[in-house]
Design a protein around this motif. Structure first.
Motif, PDB file in Angstrom:
ATOM      1  N   UNK A 143      12.986  49.454  24.431  1.00  0.00           N
ATOM      2  CA  UNK A 143      13.927  49.967  25.428  1.00  0.00           C
ATOM      3  C   UNK A 143      15.193  49.115  25.449  1.00  0.00           C
ATOM      4  N   UNK A 144      16.339  49.761  25.612  1.00  0.00           N
ATOM      5  CA  UNK A 144      17.610  49.069  25.821  1.00  0.00           C
ATOM      6  C   UNK A 144      17.815  49.058  27.337  1.00  0.00           C
ATOM      7  N   UNK A 145      17.470  47.949  27.986  1.00  0.00           N
ATOM      8  CA  UNK A 145      17.565  47.844  29.448  1.00  0.00           C
ATOM      9  C   UNK A 145      18.984  47.422  29.822  1.00  0.00           C
ATOM     10  N   UNK A 146      19.647  48.223  30.675  1.00  0.00           N
ATOM     11  CA  UNK A 146      21.041  47.966  31.037  1.00  0.00           C
ATOM     12  C   UNK A 146      21.205  47.947  32.550  1.00  0.00           C
ATOM     13  N   UNK A 147      21.993  46.982  33.031  1.00  0.00           N
ATOM     14  CA  UNK A 147      22.294  46.888  34.454  1.00  0.00           C
ATOM     15  C   UNK A 147      23.770  46.535  34.609  1.00  0.00           C
ATOM     16  N   UNK A 148      24.429  47.134  35.602  1.00  0.00           N
ATOM     17  CA  UNK A 148      25.843  46.860  35.873  1.00  0.00           C
ATOM     18  C   UNK A 148      25.965  46.066  37.167  1.00  0.00           C
ATOM     19  N   UNK A 149      26.514  44.856  37.038  1.00  0.00           N
ATOM     20  CA  UNK A 149      26.813  44.008  38.190  1.00  0.00           C
ATOM     21  C   UNK A 149      28.211  44.374  38.676  1.00  0.00           C
ATOM     22  N   UNK A 150      28.340  44.767  39.928  1.00  0.00           N
ATOM     23  CA  UNK A 150      29.639  45.138  40.489  1.00  0.00           C
ATOM     24  C   UNK A 150      30.158  44.001  41.361  1.00  0.00           C
ATOM     25  N   UNK A 151      31.473  43.792  41.308  1.00  0.00           N
ATOM     26  CA  UNK A 151      32.078  42.756  42.137  1.00  0.00           C
ATOM     27  C   UNK A 151      33.365  43.262  42.761  1.00  0.00           C
ATOM     28  N   UNK A 152      33.794  42.560  43.821  1.00  0.00           N
ATOM     29  CA  UNK A 152      35.053  42.835  44.501  1.00  0.00           C
ATOM     30  C   UNK A 152      35.881  41.562  44.482  1.00  0.00           C
ATOM     31  N   UNK A 153      37.185  41.716  44.262  1.00  0.00           N
ATOM     32  CA  UNK A 153      38.097  40.581  44.355  1.00  0.00           C
ATOM     33  C   UNK A 153      38.477  40.442  45.825  1.00  0.00           C
ATOM     34  N   UNK A 154      37.889  39.439  46.485  1.00  0.00           N
ATOM     35  CA  UNK A 154      38.164  39.227  47.908  1.00  0.00           C
ATOM     36  C   UNK A 154      39.272  38.203  48.126  1.00  0.00           C
ATOM     37  N   UNK A 155      39.920  37.771  47.045  1.00  0.00           N
ATOM     38  CA  UNK A 155      40.990  36.782  47.146  1.00  0.00           C
ATOM     39  C   UNK A 155      42.353  37.418  47.329  1.00  0.00           C
ATOM     40  N   UNK A 156      43.386  36.607  47.068  1.00  0.00           N
ATOM     41  CA  UNK A 156      44.759  37.053  47.281  1.00  0.00           C
ATOM     42  C   UNK A 156      45.565  37.183  45.989  1.00  0.00           C
ATOM     43  N   UNK A 157      44.909  36.974  44.845  1.00  0.00           N
ATOM     44  CA  UNK A 157      45.584  37.093  43.550  1.00  0.00           C
ATOM     45  C   UNK A 157      44.685  37.876  42.599  1.00  0.00           C
ATOM     46  N   UNK A 158      45.263  38.481  41.569  1.00  0.00           N
ATOM     47  CA  UNK A 158      44.443  39.225  40.606  1.00  0.00           C
ATOM     48  C   UNK A 158      43.443  38.306  39.888  1.00  0.00           C
ATOM     49  N   UNK A 159      42.276  38.870  39.559  1.00  0.00           N
ATOM     50  CA  UNK A 159      41.246  38.155  38.806  1.00  0.00           C
ATOM     51  C   UNK A 159      41.190  38.761  37.413  1.00  0.00           C
ATOM     52  N   UNK A 160      41.146  37.886  36.416  1.00  0.00           N
ATOM     53  CA  UNK A 160      40.997  38.325  35.035  1.00  0.00           C
ATOM     54  C   UNK A 160      39.754  37.644  34.464  1.00  0.00           C
ATOM     55  N   UNK A 161      38.821  38.452  33.976  1.00  0.00           N
ATOM     56  CA  UNK A 161      37.637  37.889  33.313  1.00  0.00           C
ATOM     57  C   UNK A 161      38.019  37.644  31.861  1.00  0.00           C
ATOM     58  N   UNK A 162      37.957  36.385  31.452  1.00  0.00           N
ATOM     59  CA  UNK A 162      38.311  36.009  30.088  1.00  0.00           C
ATOM     60  C   UNK A 162      37.150  36.249  29.127  1.00  0.00           C
ATOM     61  N   UNK A 163      35.915  36.046  29.602  1.00  0.00           N
ATOM     62  CA  UNK A 163      34.754  36.188  28.733  1.00  0.00           C
ATOM     63  C   UNK A 163      33.502  36.342  29.584  1.00  0.00           C
ATOM     64  N   UNK A 164      32.484  36.940  28.982  1.00  0.00           N
ATOM     65  CA  UNK A 164      31.142  37.002  29.566  1.00  0.00           C
ATOM     66  C   UNK A 164      30.208  36.605  28.428  1.00  0.00           C
ATOM     67  N   UNK A 165      29.623  35.414  28.529  1.00  0.00           N
ATOM     68  CA  UNK A 165      28.845  34.826  27.445  1.00  0.00           C
ATOM     69  C   UNK A 165      27.351  34.951  27.736  1.00  0.00           C
TER      70      UNK A 165
END
Length: 158
Positions: free
Chosen positions: A40-62
């Motif tokens: 099986x290819x088990x997949x899950x999506x983690x959702x997040x909210x930017x609760x700060x005052x500036x944009x968030x950029x994800x550079x990598x997910x390792x």
């Protein structure tokens, strides 16, 4: 005096802007798949909210190993908006318990956040019904054959 006032106004403005920071707030930082079948290819999506005052950029997910593949929101997540990190676990050839992490690296207030997926892979064929018991060996109740009469006569002549 005007220069003095202007200097403090600029200093205040730059210090306020430098404190602007994005903040990633995940709905959940771990997920348990429970029992899954091998292959099986088990997949899950983690959702997040930017609760700060500036944009968030994800550079990598390792991922912690090659059996886990991450995907994430590539564009900047503005304050108040949502993004996601998806983790896919390939269970082929990996029966047993697993516990994997995905380290999310961003420009947020907390620059590294570890997400966890876990579960147990049921080996192929483990759920198959039990085979019928083998048939019992047959026992012959026929007595052993008596020696041939010719052999008995030869023994007497000698």
């Amino acid at each position: 005096m005007k220069k003095f006032f202007l200097f403090f106004a600029v200093l205040f403005a730059t210090s306020t802007l430098s404190n602007a920071q994005g903040v990633i707030k995940f709905k959940a930082e771990s997920h348990d798949f429970g029992k899954i079948d091998e292959g099986t290819q088990a997949t899950y999506t983690f959702e997040f909210t930017n609760t700060g005052t500036a944009p968030v950029v994800i550079a990598n997910a390792q991922p912690s190993c090659g059996c886990t593949t991450p995907d994430w929101t590539k564009e900047p997540v503005l304050p108040g908006k949502t993004g996601k990190v998806t983790a896919s676990y390939n269970s082929t050839g990996r029966p047993g318990v697993f516990n994997k992490t995905i380290t999310v690296i961003s420009n947020a207030e907390t620059p590294q956040i570890a997400l966890t997926i876990k579960g147990e892979v049921t080996p192929k064929g483990a759920e198959a019904p039990a085979a019928a018991p083998a048939a019992a060996p047959t026992v012959s109740k026929t007595p052993a054959a008596a020696p041939a009469p010719a052999a008995a006569k030869k023994a007497k002549k000698s």
